[in-house]
Design a protein around this motif. Structure first.
Motif, PDB file in Angstrom:
ATOM      1  N   SER A   1       0.837  -1.199   0.000  1.00 10.05           N
ATOM      2  CA  SER A   1       0.000   0.000   0.000  1.00 10.05           C
ATOM      3  C   SER A   1       0.872   1.248   0.000  1.00 10.05           C
ATOM      4  N   GLY A   2       0.316   2.303  -0.549  1.00 11.24           N
ATOM      5  CA  GLY A   2       1.030   3.575  -0.564  1.00 11.24           C
ATOM      6  C   GLY A   2       0.810   4.315  -1.867  1.00 11.24           C
ATOM      7  N   GLU A   3       1.255   5.553  -1.880  1.00  7.29           N
ATOM      8  CA  GLU A   3       1.148   6.369  -3.079  1.00  7.29           C
ATOM      9  C   GLU A   3       2.083   5.833  -4.155  1.00  7.29           C
ATOM     10  N   ALA A   4       1.799   6.163  -5.410  1.00  5.12           N
ATOM     11  CA  ALA A   4       2.587   5.662  -6.534  1.00  5.12           C
ATOM     12  C   ALA A   4       4.067   6.002  -6.388  1.00  5.12           C
TER      13      ALA A   4
ATOM     14  N   ASP B   1       5.817   6.397  -3.720  1.00  7.43           N
ATOM     15  CA  ASP B   1       6.424   5.559  -2.679  1.00  7.43           C
ATOM     16  C   ASP B   1       6.585   4.120  -3.153  1.00  7.43           C
ATOM     17  N   ARG B   2       5.610   3.615  -3.901  1.00  6.67           N
ATOM     18  CA  ARG B   2       5.731   2.256  -4.450  1.00  6.67           C
ATOM     19  C   ARG B   2       6.872   2.192  -5.464  1.00  6.67           C
ATOM     20  N   ALA B   3       7.036   3.259  -6.251  1.00  8.61           N
ATOM     21  CA  ALA B   3       8.154   3.326  -7.203  1.00  8.61           C
ATOM     22  C   ALA B   3       9.487   3.364  -6.462  1.00  8.61           C
ATOM     23  N   LYS B   4       9.518   4.069  -5.336  1.00 11.26           N
ATOM     24  CA  LYS B   4      10.752   4.150  -4.552  1.00 11.26           C
ATOM     25  C   LYS B   4      11.120   2.810  -3.931  1.00 11.26           C
ATOM     26  N   VAL B   5      10.138   1.982  -3.615  1.00 13.53           N
ATOM     27  CA  VAL B   5      10.432   0.637  -3.111  1.00 13.53           C
ATOM     28  C   VAL B   5      11.217  -0.130  -4.172  1.00 13.53           C
ATOM     29  N   VAL B   6      10.733  -0.106  -5.400  1.00 10.26           N
ATOM     30  CA  VAL B   6      11.415  -0.808  -6.490  1.00 10.26           C
ATOM     31  C   VAL B   6      12.793  -0.191  -6.733  1.00 10.26           C
TER      32      VAL B   6
ATOM     33  N   PHE C   1      18.235  -2.797 -15.253  1.00 14.71           N
ATOM     34  CA  PHE C   1      17.458  -1.949 -16.162  1.00 14.71           C
ATOM     35  C   PHE C   1      15.965  -2.249 -16.059  1.00 14.71           C
ATOM     36  N   ASN C   2      15.610  -3.535 -15.981  1.00 13.67           N
ATOM     37  CA  ASN C   2      14.192  -3.912 -15.864  1.00 13.67           C
ATOM     38  C   ASN C   2      13.569  -3.357 -14.588  1.00 13.67           C
ATOM     39  N   LEU C   3      14.307  -3.402 -13.498  1.00 11.86           N
ATOM     40  CA  LEU C   3      13.791  -2.863 -12.234  1.00 11.86           C
ATOM     41  C   LEU C   3      13.625  -1.345 -12.309  1.00 11.86           C
ATOM     42  N   ALA C   4      14.579  -0.674 -12.911  1.00 12.54           N
ATOM     43  CA  ALA C   4      14.453   0.779 -13.079  1.00 12.54           C
ATOM     44  C   ALA C   4      13.233   1.098 -13.948  1.00 12.54           C
ATOM     45  N   ASP C   5      13.053   0.318 -15.012  1.00 11.62           N
ATOM     46  CA  ASP C   5      11.879   0.525 -15.870  1.00 11.62           C
ATOM     47  C   ASP C   5      10.575   0.250 -15.115  1.00 11.62           C
TER      48      ASP C   5
ATOM     49  N   ALA D   1      10.109   0.748 -11.875  1.00 16.76           N
ATOM     50  CA  ALA D   1       9.890   1.932 -11.031  1.00 16.76           C
ATOM     51  C   ALA D   1       9.324   3.079 -11.869  1.00 16.76           C
ATOM     52  N   ILE D   2       9.861   3.263 -13.054  1.00 21.18           N
ATOM     53  CA  ILE D   2       9.375   4.316 -13.951  1.00 21.18           C
ATOM     54  C   ILE D   2       7.933   4.050 -14.368  1.00 21.18           C
ATOM     55  N   SER D   3       7.587   2.786 -14.595  1.00 20.54           N
ATOM     56  CA  SER D   3       6.217   2.467 -15.000  1.00 20.54           C
ATOM     57  C   SER D   3       5.211   2.759 -13.884  1.00 20.54           C
ATOM     58  N   ILE D   4       5.669   2.710 -12.650  1.00 16.17           N
ATOM     59  CA  ILE D   4       4.795   3.012 -11.517  1.00 16.17           C
ATOM     60  C   ILE D   4       4.617   4.519 -11.368  1.00 16.17           C
ATOM     61  N   TYR D   5       5.722   5.262 -11.577  1.00 17.44           N
ATOM     62  CA  TYR D   5       5.669   6.725 -11.440  1.00 17.44           C
ATOM     63  C   TYR D   5       6.678   7.324 -12.418  1.00 17.44           C
ATOM     64  N   LYS D   6       6.191   7.690 -13.593  1.00 18.26           N
ATOM     65  CA  LYS D   6       7.037   8.125 -14.702  1.00 18.26           C
ATOM     66  C   LYS D   6       7.902   9.332 -14.355  1.00 18.26           C
ATOM     67  N   GLU D   7       7.432  10.208 -13.509  1.00 15.18           N
ATOM     68  CA  GLU D   7       8.141  11.455 -13.243  1.00 15.18           C
ATOM     69  C   GLU D   7       9.101  11.369 -12.052  1.00 15.18           C
ATOM     70  N   PHE D   8       9.519  10.175 -11.722  1.00 11.57           N
ATOM     71  CA  PHE D   8      10.496   9.930 -10.667  1.00 11.57           C
ATOM     72  C   PHE D   8      11.867   9.861 -11.349  1.00 11.57           C
ATOM     73  N   GLY D   9      12.701  10.859 -11.135  1.00 10.82           N
ATOM     74  CA  GLY D   9      13.948  10.987 -11.876  1.00 10.82           C
ATOM     75  C   GLY D   9      15.046  10.005 -11.518  1.00 10.82           C
TER      76      GLY D   9
END
Length: 189
Positions: free
Chosen positions: A95-98, A100-105, A132-136, A138-146
């Motif tokens: 559970s959590g905002e997108a 935060d879920r992206a940051k977990v990955v 690379f797959n894991l970074a992708d 994280a990006i798929s969960i929250y695209k604007e996470f740099g």
């Protein structure tokens, strides 16, 4: 009515304690006191009802502790402990905002990458596609996470081109990192 007021009071009290613990954790992280932050994060993390915001902070702590470790064996062990805690939750079952879920990955990926760096480039070449797959992911969960873009760029920069590194792709990812998150990159070159 009295019972309802007691229940509400207990709930408010418990929530305020939880909020104070999170504030304490954030303060310790801001101050770079990772050894002190570790038990606070562990106390806040509930494996049966995980909160993404707490889990990624715990992942960050494991990374910082690994980075400060004195030897290769300790670095690898610390990264593996953090990865072990995070792995069940990198597929979105938390559970959590997108963001935060992206940051977990992302922090799982960072730990994986740090472990690979400790093992050595020759031995860790096989994990590069997974990084690379894991970074992708994280990006798929929250695209604007740099930061996942930045991690991909750093991998491409570290890996020689004859082993799969790509300076052009590195430039694109650095550009995306700056575009989406210019003020909040954790790892500045």
């Amino acid at each position: 009515m009295k019972k309802i007021l007691i229940v509400i009071s207990v709930f408010v009290f418990a929530f305020s304690l939880f909020a104070n613990d999170i504030a304490t954790l954030d303060k310790l992280l801001d101050e770079g006191k990772y050894n002190e932050a570790f038990p606070v994060a562990e106390k806040l993390f509930d494996k049966s009802n995980p909160d993404a915001k707490i889990l990624w902070k715990l992942g960050r702590i494991y990374y910082e502790l690994a980075d400060a470790a004195k030897n290769k064996k300790e670095i690898i062990s610390t990264c593996e402990k953090g990865m072990g805690i995070m792995k069940p939750f990198i597929n979105g079952n938390i559970s959590g905002e997108a963001i935060d879920r992206a940051k977990v990955v992302y922090w799982y990926d960072v730990l994986y990458s740090r472990r690979g760096k400790a093992i050595g480039i020759k031995e860790s070449l096989d994990i590069i596609p997974e990084l690379f797959n894991l970074a992708d992911k994280a990006i798929s969960i929250y695209k604007e996470f740099g930061e996942p873009y930045h991690l991909k760029a750093m991998i491409d920069d570290a890996v020689p081109s004859f082993l799969g590194g790509d300076k052009f792709r590195m430039g694109i990812n650095f550009n995306n990192a700056l575009k989406y998150d210019p003020d909040n990159l954790t790892f500045i070159v």
